[in-house]
Design an enzyme around this catalytic site. Structure first.
Site, PDB file in Angstrom:
ATOM      1  N   HIS A 374       0.735  -0.673  -0.066  1.00  0.00           N
ATOM      2  CA  HIS A 374      -0.200   0.333   0.213  1.00  0.00           C
ATOM      3  C   HIS A 374       0.932   1.079  -0.142  1.00  0.00           C
ATOM      4  O   HIS A 374       0.103   2.217  -0.016  1.00  0.00           O
ATOM      5  CB  HIS A 374      -1.293   0.001   1.218  1.00  0.00           C
ATOM      6  N   LYS A 565      -8.043  14.142   4.491  1.00  0.00           N
ATOM      7  CA  LYS A 565      -6.867  12.840   4.495  1.00  0.00           C
ATOM      8  C   LYS A 565      -6.186  12.937   5.914  1.00  0.00           C
ATOM      9  O   LYS A 565      -6.213  14.077   6.177  1.00  0.00           O
ATOM     10  CB  LYS A 565      -6.538  12.784   3.343  1.00  0.00           C
ATOM     11  N   ARG A 566      -5.455  11.788   6.086  1.00  0.00           N
ATOM     12  CA  ARG A 566      -4.256  12.522   7.007  1.00  0.00           C
ATOM     13  C   ARG A 566      -3.316  13.517   6.616  1.00  0.00           C
ATOM     14  O   ARG A 566      -3.336  13.906   5.529  1.00  0.00           O
ATOM     15  CB  ARG A 566      -3.467  10.762   6.913  1.00  0.00           C
ATOM     16  N   LYS A 571       1.043  14.582   1.586  1.00  0.00           N
ATOM     17  CA  LYS A 571       0.096  15.015   1.017  1.00  0.00           C
ATOM     18  C   LYS A 571       0.013  16.603   0.793  1.00  0.00           C
ATOM     19  O   LYS A 571      -1.492  16.950   0.510  1.00  0.00           O
ATOM     20  CB  LYS A 571      -1.036  14.510   2.130  1.00  0.00           C
ATOM     21  N   THR A 673      -7.890   7.061  -2.118  1.00  0.00           N
ATOM     22  CA  THR A 673      -9.626   6.349  -1.938  1.00  0.00           C
ATOM     23  C   THR A 673     -10.787   7.841  -2.162  1.00  0.00           C
ATOM     24  O   THR A 673     -11.916   7.449  -2.941  1.00  0.00           O
ATOM     25  CB  THR A 673     -10.005   5.172  -1.446  1.00  0.00           C
ATOM     26  N   LYS A 677     -14.775   9.190  -4.060  1.00  0.00           N
ATOM     27  CA  LYS A 677     -15.589   9.113  -3.525  1.00  0.00           C
ATOM     28  C   LYS A 677     -15.656  10.545  -3.551  1.00  0.00           C
ATOM     29  O   LYS A 677     -17.379  10.963  -3.697  1.00  0.00           O
ATOM     30  CB  LYS A 677     -15.512   9.320  -1.486  1.00  0.00           C
TER      31      LYS A 677
HETATM   32  C1  CR1 Z   1      -1.961   4.561   0.789  1.00  0.00           C
HETATM   33  O1  CR1 Z   1      -1.272   5.908   0.998  1.00  0.00           O
HETATM   34  C2  CR1 Z   1      -3.916   4.178  -0.189  1.00  0.00           C
HETATM   35  C3  CR1 Z   1      -4.936   3.329   0.934  1.00  0.00           C
HETATM   36  C4  CR1 Z   1      -5.028   2.245  -0.032  1.00  0.00           C
HETATM   37  C5  CR1 Z   1      -2.324   3.955   1.952  1.00  0.00           C
HETATM   38  C6  CR1 Z   1      -3.139   5.457   0.268  1.00  0.00           C
HETATM   39  O2  CR1 Z   1      -2.390   6.126  -1.093  1.00  0.00           O
HETATM   40  O3  CR1 Z   1      -5.492   4.482  -0.969  1.00  0.00           O
HETATM   41  O4  CR1 Z   1      -2.805   2.615   1.501  1.00  0.00           O
HETATM   42  N1  CR1 Z   1      -0.982   3.565   2.382  1.00  0.00           N
HETATM   43  O5  CR1 Z   1      -4.390   1.517  -0.317  1.00  0.00           O
HETATM   44  C7  CR1 Z   1      -1.014   2.893   3.566  1.00  0.00           C
HETATM   45  O6  CR1 Z   1      -2.066   2.971   4.406  1.00  0.00           O
HETATM   46  C8  CR1 Z   1       0.188   1.889   5.637  1.00  0.00           C
HETATM   47  O7  CR1 Z   1       0.319   1.808   4.215  1.00  0.00           O
END
Ligand code: CR1
Length: 839
Positions: A374, A565-566, A571, A673, A677
């Site tokens: 991820h 987002k976080r 980001k 994601t 949305k």
């Molecule tokens: C990614 O940063 C992705 C999600 C789900 C995150 C994000 O871009 O959409 O995973 N990665 O695939 C993450 O949390 C620990 O890594």
């Protein structure tokens, strides 16, 4: 006419009973019964929370026929089952979603209103299970919804954290954390199954012995054991009879009282073990994309993985299947490396507990496991000090060494005399202190490795997993993320969903591709007017909430420009702030300047130990404090930071957004994601060519997407060239002006030091290249502003964004995982007649 078979009769009786149980009068009766007999309250003493509980149990009762029927059917037919192993499941509130998937949202709403209750107030009572940090955990939740909706047998396995992701407050514009006591008032959606508890060993040492067939065997002698107790939550698919299971493990002491100790008068010592055991599932680590490196975290990972694998062996045996059939019965997906310890644990169970030999055990393990990566961020790559690992899991370390020996021979064979490659690929990092590398372990032990967007999967092959790609090219593939339209459209944007359904029927909810049928209506002025009216009303609602909760008036007609987002440097929330400060400064210099009025909305949590991210939050709130009060701006700009971003709050934000900020440095966001949305709900994206933005832009059309910034290869090339952020500051007057204004203390009551760490990092390091992308971003935002002032053309683009998002349904993602990775088919289940529905 044929006489109906007994089965048909049973199904139609079951259907009748379900219909009766979900008519409005029955709902009211069951509700009042639950209030009295389950909550133990007469109406006169009941609180809103009592009402919520009575309703939740009513809904759960109506799910139980399908849940039990599904379990019986899977067991009887030994259905091949997907096991999704994830340290996080960010489920969000269950009630509304279950009502939608069961198809009883309307009758239940009506029944509650007839009882004089406000349905939205009831829904809002639910404490959401926030058992995840962000994208990865929420993806797991969307995938469970799609697995059930596609009628695929599956179990989500994870940890029942007593405290999920912390709650965020703002104090003086800074983030402060509060523990999330989500279980405080009970959880009506779970069923505890103590009879299926399992014991998990930890620590100690190993010894060898020869068994009765004179075979050399290893025995693990642990120094502690904890009990894993499963808590099950039904996951109902959308308008199907399938109800799968989310099984979360709680850690408990094996003996809550050690009476030997107790009898010696050491009461505290007796309870101590209980406390220590329960620590394992106490709290979710709040770090997003950064490894904690703490022993307790490794204990959590091993705990839930061992519980889950032991559970699978119990199921296998219960269905009369042989241990050698493990990989036929189960397909296990590793959601990132957090559950990668499954490889040596499955090996240990097959070798030590079930007596298989190495080669067969290894074959089964590899045929069972698949791994999803991820992130490309190096700080997220998990590695454990060998000493810590060996103390906690001595047998697993031995197994890892053996896997490594055999694996490195394979590498030697394919790449002779390449010592550097061997060192890079080894499961053990020996470049300094020794570490176990979990991504290497996952790659070696899995039959398939996937990234989460096309660009990310390519970059994986070129960068972090390059060596593994060169050795095992056939293992690699892409599975672009998706999100469930049930929660992210039907539940969170009911008015938009109703409008769509009024034109094309409701099949789109399960076949999101069919949204395409709306496309011609983008040119229909009447449809555009309806679309716009819905967006306006949802924006008014959010504006009302902002006013009530934060006392800030925002104009619902302004452009809602949203980044949720976080909080993370990659980001680039601070790039967004530089744009705001630039607009502010222009307006101050020329108060009659005509700009598109905007409301900037931010929301998101920072990892508690990530100081720069916390300073970014303070920067947003500080700029907001100044901008929101300045009369010179004539309300043309507002900046809001909404605290405590979570699933519940996000469901109110996406539908009210006009512009979706997806502005990460290219090559850093694996997929995203939230971007999906927003677009589904008719927001236009301003974004870089990063993660799934690339595919979203292809789908919605370049002319309906605001693209800016360096590409991933350009980012790499510029870095290699010796990127000098300071020269951008010198060359771009508006950039210099914005940075100087912040540095002067203008937004910090004259304190020029407050944001110095942030500004210095930008000026002298800028690893995420904000300064290089600044001018392109500002120019692109100007295009956005102009586009928004043509409401009709904007609405047309918004409609096209939404209706072209078909392939970003998690149903599409899951269908691909099923056919390409898991080799598992849908297994529809019938309705079973279990008699009258309770409650
Ligand atoms: C990614 O940063 C992705 C999600 C789900 C995150 C994000 O871009 O959409 O995973 N990665 O695939 C993450 O949390 C620990 O890594």
């Amino acid at each position: 006419m044929d006489t109906p078979s007994p089965v048909d009769v049973a199904v139609s009786t079951a259907l009748d009973k379900e219909r009766t149980a979900t008519d409005i009068e029955s709902i009211k009766r069951a509700f009042l019964n639950n209030l009295f007999y389950v909550q133990g309250k007469p109406v006169s003493l009941a609180t809103q929370h009592d009402y919520y509980m009575a309703l939740a149990y009513l809904v759960r009762d109506r799910m139980l026929h399908r849940w039990n029927g599904t379990a019986e059917s899977y067991t009887q037919h030994r259905a091949r089952t997907v096991c999704y192993l994830s340290a996080e499941f960010l489920m969000g509130p269950h009630l509304g979603n279950n009502l939608i998937n069961m198809g009883i949202y309307e009758p239940v709403r009506q029944a509650m209103e007839e009882l004089g209750l406000n349905f939205d107030t009831l829904l809002a009572q639910e404490e959401e299970p926030g058992l995840g940090n962000g994208g990865l955990g929420r993806l797991a939740a969307c995938y469970l919804d799609s697995l059930a909706s596609l009628e695929v047998p599956s179990v989500g396995y994870g940890i029942r954290y007593e405290f999920g992701i912390f709650e965020q407050d703002l104090r003086d514009g800074w983030q402060v954390e509060r523990t999330d006591k989500w279980l405080r008032y009970g959880n009506p959606w779970e069923v505890v199954r103590p009879e299926w508890s399992v014991e998990v060993k930890l620590g100690g040492y190993t010894e060898t012995y020869t068994d009765d067939q004179d075979r050399y065997r290893v025995r693990w002698v642990p120094d502690r054991e904890v009990l894993g107790v499963p808590y099950d939550t039904p996951i109902l698919g959308y308008q199907v009879n399938t109800a799968n299971t989310l099984r979360l493990w709680k850690a408990e002491a094996i003996e809550s009282f050690d009476f030997a100790v107790f009898n010696q008068g050491n009461y505290y010592g007796a309870v101590e073990q209980k406390v220590a055991s329960e620590n394992i599932s106490k709290v979710l680590y709040p770090n997003d994309e950064k490894t904690a490196g703490k022993q307790l975290r490794l204990e959590q990972q091993f705990f839930f993985v061992s519980c889950s694998l032991q559970d699978m062996f119990r199921i296998l045996k219960g269905q009369g299947m042989a241990v050698e059939q493990f990989h036929e019965k189960f397909a296990i997906q590793l959601n990132d490396t957090h559950p990668a310890i499954a490889a040596p644990e499955l090996m240990r169970l097959l070798l030590d507990e079930h007596g298989l030999d190495w080669s067969l055990a290894w074959e089964i393990t590899q045929k069972t496991l698949a791994y999803t990566n991820h992130t490309l961020l190096p700080e997220a790559l998990e590695k454990w000090p060998v000493s810590l690992f060996g103390q906690l899991l001595p047998r697993h370390l031995q197994i890892i060494y053996e896997i490594n020996n055999r694996f490195l021979d394979l590498v030697r064979m394919k790449f002779p005399k390449d010592a550097a490659r061997l060192a890079r690929m080894s499961l053990i990092d020996e470049s300094g202190d020794r570490y176990v590398r979990m991504a290497n372990l996952a790659c070696v032990s899995s039959h398939t490795i996937n990234g989460v967007a096309a660009l990310h999967s390519e970059l994986l092959k070129e960068t972090v997993l390059r060596d593994f790609y060169e050795l095992f090219p056939e293992k690699f593939c892409n599975k672009t993320n998706g999100v469930t339209p049930r929660r992210w459209m039907v539940l969170s944007n009911p008015r938009l969903s109703t409008l769509i359904t009024s034109r094309i029927g409701d099949r789109w909810i399960k076949h999101l591709d069919e949204l395409k049928a709306i496309e011609p209506l983008a040119d229909d002025a009447g449809f555009r007017a309806e679309w716009r009216a819905i967006k306006q009303s949802v924006k008014r609602e959010l504006a009302g909430r902002i006013h009530r909760q934060h006392g800030i008036l925002v104009d619902p007609a302004s452009l809602f420009d949203v980044q949720v987002k976080r909080i993370h440097e990659y980001k680039r929330q601070h790039l967004n702030v530089l744009h705001i400060v630039t607009l502010y400064s222009q307006l101050k210099q020329n108060p009659s300047l005509d700009i598109t009025p905007r409301t900037f909305i931010f929301s998101g949590k920072a990892a508690p130990g990530y100081h720069m991210a916390k300073l970014m939050i303070k920067l947003v709130t500080a700029v907001g404090d100044m901008v929101n009060r300045d009369p010179d701006l004539r309300n043309q700009l507002k900046v809001i930071f909404l605290p405590n971003y979570n699933v519940t709050n996000s469901q109110r934000i996406y539908p009210a957004s006009d512009l979706s900020e997806q502005i990460s440095t290219a090559g850093f966001e694996a997929s995203g994601t939230g971007n999906m949305k927003f677009a589904m709900n008719g927001a236009l994206t301003i974004g870089t060519l990063d993660g799934a933005n690339v595919e979203i832009r292809d789908a919605v059309g370049a002319e309906n997407f605001f693209l800016f910034g360096l590409t991933a290869p350009e980012v790499v090339a510029l870095k290699a060239d010796g990127y000098d952020p300071y020269s951008y500051y010198q060359r771009h007057p508006m950039l210099k002006d914005a940075i100087d204004l912040i540095a002067s203390g203008h937004f910090s009551h004259g304190d020029g030091d407050l944001f110095k760490p942030l500004l210095d990092k930008l000026l002298y390091h800028d690893p995420f290249m904000l300064l290089a992308d600044y001018q392109a971003y500002i120019d692109c935002q100007e295009t956005v502003g102009r586009a928004y002032s043509d409401a009709d053309s904007w609405t047309r683009m918004a409609i096209l964004n939404s209706v072209r998002m078909g392939s970003f349904s998690s149903d599409r993602s899951i269908a691909e995982y099923c056919s390409d990775i898991w080799k598992v088919n849908p297994f529809p289940v019938g309705l079973v007649d279990y008699g009258e529905i309770g409650g």
